[in-house]
Motif scaffolding. Structure first.
Motif, PDB file in Angstrom:
ATOM      1  N   ALA A 185      19.785  14.888  -2.954  1.00  0.00           N
ATOM      2  CA  ALA A 185      19.972  13.533  -2.818  1.00  0.00           C
ATOM      3  C   ALA A 185      19.031  12.476  -2.068  1.00  0.00           C
ATOM      4  CB  ALA A 185      21.266  13.403  -1.460  1.00  0.00           C
ATOM      5  N   ASN A 186      18.464  12.773  -1.193  1.00  0.00           N
ATOM      6  CA  ASN A 186      16.804  11.850  -0.620  1.00  0.00           C
ATOM      7  C   ASN A 186      16.143  12.139  -1.532  1.00  0.00           C
ATOM      8  OD1 ASN A 186      15.571  10.917   0.770  1.00  0.00           O
ATOM      9  ND2 ASN A 186      14.633  12.955   1.424  1.00  0.00           N
ATOM     10  N   GLY A 187      16.323  13.689  -2.586  1.00  0.00           N
ATOM     11  CA  GLY A 187      14.722  12.762  -3.877  1.00  0.00           C
ATOM     12  C   GLY A 187      15.491  11.794  -4.388  1.00  0.00           C
ATOM     13  N   VAL A 188      16.784  12.105  -4.958  1.00  0.00           N
ATOM     14  CA  VAL A 188      17.620  10.952  -6.322  1.00  0.00           C
ATOM     15  C   VAL A 188      17.145   9.485  -5.442  1.00  0.00           C
ATOM     16  CG1 VAL A 188      19.565  10.501  -7.386  1.00  0.00           C
ATOM     17  CG2 VAL A 188      19.145  13.125  -6.799  1.00  0.00           C
ATOM     18  N   ASN A 189      17.596   9.624  -4.233  1.00  0.00           N
ATOM     19  CA  ASN A 189      17.489   8.325  -3.931  1.00  0.00           C
ATOM     20  C   ASN A 189      16.024   7.394  -3.356  1.00  0.00           C
ATOM     21  OD1 ASN A 189      20.203   8.212  -3.009  1.00  0.00           O
ATOM     22  ND2 ASN A 189      19.542   8.906  -1.503  1.00  0.00           N
ATOM     23  N   THR A 190      15.719   8.869  -3.360  1.00  0.00           N
ATOM     24  CA  THR A 190      13.653   7.750  -3.760  1.00  0.00           C
ATOM     25  C   THR A 190      13.313   7.651  -5.108  1.00  0.00           C
ATOM     26  OG1 THR A 190      13.250   9.656  -2.102  1.00  0.00           O
ATOM     27  CG2 THR A 190      11.085   8.722  -2.804  1.00  0.00           C
TER      28      THR A 190
END
Lengths: 254, 418
Positions: A185-190
């Motif tokens: 999720a963090n990857g997607v958000n970034t």
């Protein structure tokens, strides 16, 4: 230009059996759309059809990227128009290293500007760090012997390196523990921004706590039965899918 | 009759350049029996009209094109049709008595060393081409490693072929306990329509180890008959790495005679067929002594209208106890018009067998894998190439010289993109 994806009245069959019966959907850059629904309702069919899997026949309707209909194009042509699909079941390829594969992909997407090896390695290292991936990952054969979590992380790594304009994440959260969901999720958000639209296909609302969708669509019986804001996901968590079957489309409840 | 005249002139020339009597008589004996011998008859490939039996060796021009050499090996030898063009040897190896030289030089300077070995497994040729090779052998390569000498770095032979029909012969002798890795590349130096009747023979003494990587990438106009044979004494080991990519019509046999107890052989092979190539590829393991083991792993890629035959042959003789043999072959078919026959053959005459078996499969490209690669923007042609190189990687990764390995990957790419 902000990317746009428009799906118009999409009908799709597998072996002459209709799975999707008129899907309509519009996604703009900067937006996150969640596609939810019970099993067997056509969510993955939608993803595979968008990417051009040869098994799925579009019998009616259009898929437009920036106004251009991509139905009939090969998967690589769709990718070159900015589409990316993080697959539910990524393939294992013995003998092909992840690094070599990704560099071939980067250079296929931008054949007029082949990326120098060093620059590619810098990019790859940076994205691997973002996704908490150990450095030897690039030397391993593509997905061979990877755990379920590693495969999903590899899909997001590919998305990060290839920088698509429209990303479809098909069940990216299935089989992941909560820490892995957070990393993904963090990857997607970034990566999110005006220049990328995202479609998250999921069976569970769990990942939506970490990637907040702007829109939620419920797919039922091969159609979008209900669309709403993020609150729709919360409602699903509380009430399940059955109420939609009766309230949204009584015909489906039978 | 014309052939007899040419034949006599050829033997006269051999005599005039002072060949030892034993070699002249081996030539003469072979010529005597040749008239009664038939052409070899591979099970699925008819070579009757290839004209191999009409090949006559000849000279090469003084300004022959030299194959390129990269110079990372500890010793190297460059030849054209078996005639020495360049040679390099680490003085430390020379001091230990290691010999890597042309066949002509070995015959002239070390006749006693090679006499017991040269052509000794072909003493009674059983078909016409073997008899003709024995009659006409011309030029070639000799590697001799004395007892106990272990060579770490790979040795290299680059063997260019062109201009004329050729009968090159490669002889490898590893005395007791010797160890060596030899990388042998065969390539065309021009586009002559030529016939090649070559042979490779290796003799491994007790406990010796040879890793022999041979990369055949001759031009598509070449017709070739290429038997390779190794004879292993007690506890000797051989690792074959065979890349059979070139030549228009080729029959090749890679045979290991396990004659000493405890000897073992591994064979890793790749065969690539494209265009109108006809490729008959045989791997043979003969277990003639107890506790010998063999393992064959072969992978083929066929495309266009290429026709391939792969035969994996295991023989376990009666009285050879406790042997183990396994063979595995897999072929990837990239076009509708290519074809491959996979023939696994097990001839087992002893009751005490540790393991013997085979697995063979021919199939098309996995469409799901192709889709996965293409979904990342990779064009179909490039995706296929990735799949093919991935398919071959388990074998190509074994080639000891990285530049030779890269060459093969490049060759596969060129083959596919034609």
């Amino acid at each position: 230009m902000r990317p746009s994806l428009e799906i118009r009245d999409l009908h799709v069959s597998i072996d002459d059996k209709e799975i999707l019966s008129g899907v309509n959907l519009t996604i703009q850059g900067g937006e996150v759309h969640a596609i939810m629904g019970p099993n067997g309702t056509g969510k993955s069919t939608l993803a595979s059809t968008m990417m051009g899997h040869p098994r799925y026949q579009v019998t009616q309707g259009e898929i437009l990227i920036d106004g251009e209909n991509i139905v009939g194009m090969k998967p690589d042509e769709r990718a070159r128009r900015g589409l990316f699909l993080a697959m539910q079941y990524p393939q294992e390829l013995s003998g092909v290293t992840t690094g070599n594969f990704l560099r071939t992909a980067v250079n296929s997407l931008h054949p007029e500007h082949p990326m120098p090896v060093l620059q590619f390695h810098k990019l790859l290292t940076e994205k691997m760090k973002l996704l908490d991936i150990e450095p030897n990952f690039a030397q391993r054969y593509l997905n061979e012997g990877f755990s379920g979590g590693e495969k999903k992380r590899n899909e997001i790594l590919q998305m990060a390196v290839l920088a698509p304009r429209l990303a479809v994440l098909d069940e990216i959260d299935s089989g992941l523990d909560i820490d892995a969901v957070k990393i993904v999720a963090n990857g997607v958000n970034t990566l999110l921004g005006e220049n990328m639209g995202v479609m998250i296909i999921t069976h569970y609302e769990r990942i939506l706590r970490y990637v907040r969708p702007h829109f939620v669509h419920i797919l039922l019986g091969g159609k979008v039965a209900v669309s709403g804001g993020p609150e729709l996901a919360d409602e699903l968590e509380a009430r399940g899918y059955d109420w939609i079957k009766t309230e949204a489309d009584p015909a489906l409840a039978e | 009759m014309a052939q007899t005249l040419l034949h006599n002139a050829y033997l006269d020339a051999c005599r005039q350049r002072g060949e030892p009597a034993w070699l002249l008589s081996r030539r003469e004996e072979a010529w005597q029996v040749s008239a009664e011998l038939p052409l070899p008859r591979p099970e699925k490939t008819s070579i009757d009209r290839w004209g191999l039996e009409k090949a006559l060796p000849g000279a090469i021009p003084e300004d022959a094109v030299l194959p390129a050499m990269d110079g990372e090996a500890s010793a190297s030898l460059v030849t054209v049709n078996g005639f020495e063009q360049a040679a390099h040897m680490d003085p430390a190896l020379a001091a230990q008595g290691v010999l890597l030289t042309s066949l002509d030089r070995a015959i002239a300077e070390h006749p006693d060393l090679i006499e017991p070995y040269l052509l000794s497994h072909l003493l009674e040729p059983d078909h016409l081409l073997a008899a003709l090779h024995r009659t006409y052998l011309q030029g070639g390569h000799v590697l001799y490693v004395p007892a106990g000498v272990e060579i770490e770095m790979p040795l290299e032979i680059v063997s260019g072929l062109g201009y004329q029909d050729a009968y090159p012969h490669t002889l490898v002798v590893l005395a007791r306990g010797a160890r060596a890795t030899l990388v042998h590349t065969e390539l065309s130096v021009d586009d002559s329509t030529m016939r090649v009747n070559s042979a490779f023979e290796a003799f491994l003494g007790e406990g010796a180890f040879l890793r022999y990587a041979v990369v055949q990438k001759l031009g598509s106009q070449v017709r070739a008959f290429q038997p390779r044979l190794a004879r292993l004494d007690r506890d000797a080991q051989i690792e074959w790495i065979v890349v059979q990519a070139g030549g228009g019509r080729v029959v090749t046999t890679n045979q290991t005679l396990l004659v000493g107890e405890g000897a073992s052989a591994e064979s890793y092979a790749v065969f690539l067929g494209a265009g109108d190539q006809i490729l008959d590829f045989q791997t043979k393991m003969n277990h003639w002594a107890s506790h010998t083991t063999s393992d064959m792993d072969s992978k083929g890629v066929m495309t266009d209208r290429a026709k391939g035959v792969y035969t994996g042959f295991t023989e376990i003789k009666k009285g050879a106890h406790g042997c183990a043999s396994w063979q595995k072959e897999k072929t990837l078919m990239l076009s509708d018009d290519c074809r491959v026959d996979l023939i696994p053959a097990l001839w087992i005459y002893d009751d005490d067998v540790q393991k013997a078996g085979h697995a063979a499969a021919a199939g098309q490209v996995n469409q799901e894998q192709l889709y996965y690669l293409m979904s990342r923007g990779i064009r179909e042609k490039d995706a296929l190439l990735l799949l093919v190189t991935g398919f071959l990687a388990t074998i190509l990764d074994r080639i000891p010289l990285p530049q030779v390995r890269d060459e093969i990957a490049k060759l596969a790419a060129e083959t596919l993109s034609r």
